[in-house]
Design a protein around this motif. Structure first.
Motif, short mmCIF file in Angstrom:
data_model
loop_
_atom_site.label_atom_id
_atom_site.label_comp_id
_atom_site.label_asym_id
_atom_site.label_seq_id
_atom_site.Cartn_x
_atom_site.Cartn_y
_atom_site.Cartn_z
N UNK A 1 0.50 3.00 3.40
CA UNK A 1 1.26 2.03 4.16
C UNK A 1 2.13 1.17 3.17
N UNK A 2 2.81 0.12 3.74
CA UNK A 2 3.68 -0.79 2.98
C UNK A 2 3.02 -2.21 3.26
N UNK A 3 2.92 -2.77 1.97
CA UNK A 3 2.19 -4.11 1.77
C UNK A 3 3.44 -5.09 1.70
N UNK A 4 3.55 -6.32 2.27
CA UNK A 4 4.63 -7.14 2.28
C UNK A 4 4.05 -8.44 1.97
N UNK A 5 4.35 -9.13 0.68
CA UNK A 5 3.96 -10.51 0.30
C UNK A 5 5.22 -11.27 -0.18
#
Length: 200
Positions: free
Chosen positions: A133-137
């Motif tokens: 998936x995609x991790x956004x920070x």
């Protein structure tokens, strides 16, 4: 082929198709949501190790199980945490500098959005699950694959524990600086998470 043989063959095929339909139906896909969740971000600096902890993250997912509780699929994993719920043991100065480094005003949440994952049995009612998936920070988003241990409990709730290593520089997160730069953090951090989730 005589009539009796044809009849037996037709009966067998009918029973087989019915069994396949039943097997398909009992593999129930259920939405799960967290009841309890803890998130820890661990890191180091040139002076000491540090950690930020939050008990307020939320996670939802879809799990597919049979009536006995055997897990066969995981998907649609959504995780979100408010940055300002992360707290350290070093007081508000450390917390505020961490929020500033992650640009909490402009990007107030950390998010993971996962698609269909894989499930591998690793013991009685215990599974190794991996979800891409995609991790956004902050302002950065990266493709990652989360790996975790999932245990199916007798009440069909699940307990999940996982660890993810990353570099803050990949997400445009600045090094945390304290005491006019005397203390600076390393970009290498580890995110640890544990949760208990139940059918919604």
């Amino acid at each position: 082929m005589n009539q009796r043989t044809l009849y037996r063959l037709a009966t067998f095929l009918f029973i087989l198709s019915g069994f396949q339909i039943l097997t398909f139906r009992v593999q129930a896909q259920t939405n799960y949501g967290t009841q309890l969740m803890n998130t820890v971000i661990e890191g180091t600096s040139n002076i000491h190790d540090w950690e930020l902890i939050s008990p307020k993250a939320a996670c939802t997912m879809q799990l597919t199980m049979d009536p006995s509780g055997k897990l066969s699929a995981i998907g649609n994993v959504q995780y979100v945490i408010q940055v300002n719920t992360l707290k350290s043991k070093h007081g508000s100065q450390m917390d505020n500098n961490a929020y500033k480094a992650m640009d909490a005003e402009g990007h107030p949440t950390i998010r993971f959005n996962g698609a269909t994952g894989t499930v591998k049995s690793s013991g009685a009612n215990v599974y190794l699950v991996t979800v891409p998936g995609k991790l956004s920070i902050s302002s950065g988003t990266r493709d990652v694959v989360l790996s975790a241990t999932l245990k199916v409990n007798p009440d069909r709730s699940v307990s999940i524990e996982g660890t993810q290593k990353l570099k803050t520089t990949d997400y445009n997160v600045k090094a945390i600086s304290i005491m006019l730069g005397a203390i600076k953090t390393s970009p290498d951090v580890t995110i640890k998470y544990s949760m208990n989730a139940k059918p919604q």
